[in-house]
Design a protein around this motif. Sequence first.
Motif, PDB file in Angstrom:
ATOM      1  N   HIS A  20       0.828  -1.210   0.000  1.00 35.57           N
ATOM      2  CA  HIS A  20       0.000   0.000   0.000  1.00 35.57           C
ATOM      3  C   HIS A  20       0.867   1.267   0.000  1.00 35.57           C
ATOM      4  O   HIS A  20       0.541   2.252  -0.667  1.00 35.57           O
ATOM      5  CB  HIS A  20      -0.930   0.007   1.206  1.00 35.57           C
ATOM      6  CG  HIS A  20      -2.002  -1.039   1.158  1.00 35.57           C
ATOM      7  ND1 HIS A  20      -2.566  -1.486  -0.011  1.00 35.57           N
ATOM      8  CD2 HIS A  20      -2.634  -1.726   2.160  1.00 35.57           C
ATOM      9  CE1 HIS A  20      -3.493  -2.402   0.254  1.00 35.57           C
ATOM     10  NE2 HIS A  20      -3.544  -2.564   1.562  1.00 35.57           N
ATOM     11  N   SER A  24       0.899   4.542  -2.603  1.00 38.20           N
ATOM     12  CA  SER A  24       0.295   5.738  -2.019  1.00 38.20           C
ATOM     13  C   SER A  24       0.794   6.998  -2.731  1.00 38.20           C
ATOM     14  O   SER A  24       1.936   7.051  -3.223  1.00 38.20           O
ATOM     15  CB  SER A  24       0.635   5.820  -0.531  1.00 38.20           C
ATOM     16  OG  SER A  24       0.182   7.036   0.017  1.00 38.20           O
ATOM     17  N   HIS A  97      -6.065   6.738  15.218  1.00 42.23           N
ATOM     18  CA  HIS A  97      -6.468   6.035  14.008  1.00 42.23           C
ATOM     19  C   HIS A  97      -6.233   4.532  14.155  1.00 42.23           C
ATOM     20  O   HIS A  97      -5.310   4.088  14.834  1.00 42.23           O
ATOM     21  CB  HIS A  97      -5.673   6.537  12.809  1.00 42.23           C
ATOM     22  CG  HIS A  97      -5.810   8.004  12.580  1.00 42.23           C
ATOM     23  ND1 HIS A  97      -7.006   8.667  12.682  1.00 42.23           N
ATOM     24  CD2 HIS A  97      -4.896   8.948  12.242  1.00 42.23           C
ATOM     25  CE1 HIS A  97      -6.830   9.948  12.412  1.00 42.23           C
ATOM     26  NE2 HIS A  97      -5.555  10.143  12.156  1.00 42.23           N
ATOM     27  N   ASP A 106      -8.422   1.416   0.220  1.00 39.10           N
ATOM     28  CA  ASP A 106      -9.203   2.636   0.456  1.00 39.10           C
ATOM     29  C   ASP A 106      -9.110   3.068   1.915  1.00 39.10           C
ATOM     30  O   ASP A 106      -8.994   4.269   2.207  1.00 39.10           O
ATOM     31  CB  ASP A 106     -10.668   2.418   0.059  1.00 39.10           C
ATOM     32  CG  ASP A 106     -10.842   2.270  -1.446  1.00 39.10           C
ATOM     33  OD1 ASP A 106      -9.990   2.791  -2.191  1.00 39.10           O
ATOM     34  OD2 ASP A 106     -11.821   1.625  -1.875  1.00 39.10           O
ATOM     35  N   ASP A 107      -9.179   2.093   2.837  1.00 35.06           N
ATOM     36  CA  ASP A 107      -9.054   2.417   4.262  1.00 35.06           C
ATOM     37  C   ASP A 107      -7.653   2.949   4.571  1.00 35.06           C
ATOM     38  O   ASP A 107      -7.491   3.882   5.366  1.00 35.06           O
ATOM     39  CB  ASP A 107      -9.337   1.184   5.117  1.00 35.06           C
ATOM     40  CG  ASP A 107     -10.787   0.743   5.038  1.00 35.06           C
ATOM     41  OD1 ASP A 107     -11.640   1.571   4.678  1.00 35.06           O
ATOM     42  OD2 ASP A 107     -11.060  -0.439   5.342  1.00 35.06           O
ATOM     43  N   ASN A 109      -5.619   4.547   2.490  1.00 35.28           N
ATOM     44  CA  ASN A 109      -5.494   5.903   1.952  1.00 35.28           C
ATOM     45  C   ASN A 109      -6.244   6.917   2.807  1.00 35.28           C
ATOM     46  O   ASN A 109      -5.791   8.050   2.992  1.00 35.28           O
ATOM     47  CB  ASN A 109      -6.012   5.947   0.512  1.00 35.28           C
ATOM     48  CG  ASN A 109      -5.060   5.265  -0.457  1.00 35.28           C
ATOM     49  OD1 ASN A 109      -3.860   5.157  -0.205  1.00 35.28           O
ATOM     50  ND2 ASN A 109      -5.583   4.789  -1.572  1.00 35.28           N
ATOM     51  N   GLU A 110      -7.402   6.517   3.353  1.00 31.38           N
ATOM     52  CA  GLU A 110      -8.175   7.416   4.205  1.00 31.38           C
ATOM     53  C   GLU A 110      -7.417   7.705   5.505  1.00 31.38           C
ATOM     54  O   GLU A 110      -7.387   8.850   5.977  1.00 31.38           O
ATOM     55  CB  GLU A 110      -9.545   6.809   4.511  1.00 31.38           C
ATOM     56  CG  GLU A 110     -10.401   7.594   5.488  1.00 31.38           C
ATOM     57  CD  GLU A 110     -10.752   8.999   5.009  1.00 31.38           C
ATOM     58  OE1 GLU A 110     -11.126   9.832   5.852  1.00 31.38           O
ATOM     59  OE2 GLU A 110     -10.648   9.258   3.793  1.00 31.38           O
ATOM     60  N   ALA A 111      -6.790   6.674   6.086  1.00 30.05           N
ATOM     61  CA  ALA A 111      -6.018   6.870   7.317  1.00 30.05           C
ATOM     62  C   ALA A 111      -4.838   7.803   7.065  1.00 30.05           C
ATOM     63  O   ALA A 111      -4.540   8.687   7.881  1.00 30.05           O
ATOM     64  CB  ALA A 111      -5.537   5.528   7.856  1.00 30.05           C
ATOM     65  N   ARG A 113      -4.665  10.058   4.664  1.00 31.40           N
ATOM     66  CA  ARG A 113      -5.217  11.391   4.411  1.00 31.40           C
ATOM     67  C   ARG A 113      -5.497  12.116   5.720  1.00 31.40           C
ATOM     68  O   ARG A 113      -5.174  13.299   5.875  1.00 31.40           O
ATOM     69  CB  ARG A 113      -6.501  11.299   3.578  1.00 31.40           C
ATOM     70  CG  ARG A 113      -7.074  12.658   3.186  1.00 31.40           C
ATOM     71  CD  ARG A 113      -8.494  12.546   2.673  1.00 31.40           C
ATOM     72  NE  ARG A 113      -9.407  12.091   3.703  1.00 31.40           N
ATOM     73  CZ  ARG A 113      -9.869  12.861   4.683  1.00 31.40           C
ATOM     74  NH1 ARG A 113      -9.484  14.130   4.791  1.00 31.40           N
ATOM     75  NH2 ARG A 113     -10.710  12.371   5.572  1.00 31.40           N
ATOM     76  N   ARG A 114      -6.100  11.402   6.698  1.00 35.73           N
ATOM     77  CA  ARG A 114      -6.393  12.021   7.993  1.00 35.73           C
ATOM     78  C   ARG A 114      -5.098  12.417   8.696  1.00 35.73           C
ATOM     79  O   ARG A 114      -5.026  13.466   9.340  1.00 35.73           O
ATOM     80  CB  ARG A 114      -7.208  11.072   8.868  1.00 35.73           C
ATOM     81  CG  ARG A 114      -8.637  10.856   8.379  1.00 35.73           C
ATOM     82  CD  ARG A 114      -9.512  10.302   9.493  1.00 35.73           C
ATOM     83  NE  ARG A 114      -8.990   9.081  10.060  1.00 35.73           N
ATOM     84  CZ  ARG A 114      -9.320   7.863   9.657  1.00 35.73           C
ATOM     85  NH1 ARG A 114     -10.183   7.700   8.671  1.00 35.73           N
ATOM     86  NH2 ARG A 114      -8.806   6.799  10.239  1.00 35.73           N
ATOM     87  N   ASP A 117      -3.854  15.575   6.895  1.00 39.01           N
ATOM     88  CA  ASP A 117      -4.724  16.744   7.056  1.00 39.01           C
ATOM     89  C   ASP A 117      -4.694  17.314   8.460  1.00 39.01           C
ATOM     90  O   ASP A 117      -4.919  18.510   8.660  1.00 39.01           O
ATOM     91  CB  ASP A 117      -6.175  16.382   6.704  1.00 39.01           C
ATOM     92  CG  ASP A 117      -6.367  16.199   5.207  1.00 39.01           C
ATOM     93  OD1 ASP A 117      -5.446  16.546   4.448  1.00 39.01           O
ATOM     94  OD2 ASP A 117      -7.435  15.707   4.811  1.00 39.01           O
ATOM     95  N   LYS A 183     -17.175  15.739  13.260  1.00 31.16           N
ATOM     96  CA  LYS A 183     -17.736  14.385  13.290  1.00 31.16           C
ATOM     97  C   LYS A 183     -19.238  14.509  13.519  1.00 31.16           C
ATOM     98  O   LYS A 183     -19.690  15.422  14.230  1.00 31.16           O
ATOM     99  CB  LYS A 183     -17.103  13.541  14.401  1.00 31.16           C
ATOM    100  CG  LYS A 183     -15.665  13.119  14.116  1.00 31.16           C
ATOM    101  CD  LYS A 183     -15.135  12.210  15.204  1.00 31.16           C
ATOM    102  CE  LYS A 183     -13.693  11.796  14.934  1.00 31.16           C
ATOM    103  NZ  LYS A 183     -13.569  10.962  13.723  1.00 31.16           N
TER     104      LYS A 183
END
Length: 246
Positions: A20, A24, A97, A106-107, A109-111, A113-114, A117, A183
């Motif tokens: 992954h 990325s 996280h 996808d999970d 990449n989301e982790a 990204r968080r 950010d 949230k």
Amino acid sequence: MIKTILIDDEQHCIDRLLYHIKRSTATFTVMATCSTVWQAVEACKLHKPDLVFLDIEIQEKTGFDFLREMPQINFQVIFTTAFDNYSIEAFKFSALHYLLKPIDIDDFNEAVRRYLDRIKPTSQQIDQRFRVLLDSINNNNSKLTLPTATGYEFVEITSINRCEADGSYTHIFTLDKQFTVSKPLKHYENLLENLSFYRVHNSHLINLKYVKQYTKGNGGYLTMEDGTTINVSARRKDGFLNTLNS
């Protein structure tokens, strides 16, 4: 460049993370891969990573043992676990996280990204988040970590008066402060519903300890200790009154 260490006692899990990472859009530099707590502690002291992917079960020890062995935690952590009921609630209380194995791209990449950010927390904030985590693992959910625009706030749960929905945001009110968190209210309903909180309306989650008065009506309304009035929806009225009386 994100200086990264991977900690897992199963090589195929390390390989999946490496797969992954290579795909990325973020730029990682993997400083070390570790299969024991001792290796991980030494690697972190040596390489001073920005980010650690940390397995929960590491041979006969746990990821929490690794954290306790670290003299200072000045890196961020994404936990990985094969057990969807293993301390997930604790991660949510601490705003840390986690990824469930087998890790989906996808999970992952989301982790990431968080992580990218979020404003980088201070060493004190990192330490506080892990204190909240370990406190929650010991079934003593006394504090809630709230991600804010400037970092994190650590709030005593008993001080929370009510929570109010605002689209995908939630306003959280203590008796003397207000916090806005990105949230939805459902997230906090799931966390707090067993801690004397009740959702009386689509927009309102209240702390039963701060209900001063209930006024009858179609659904009726509440007067809270701070003087705020909260509508009770007709469909939630009976459940709320039963809970209040019990």
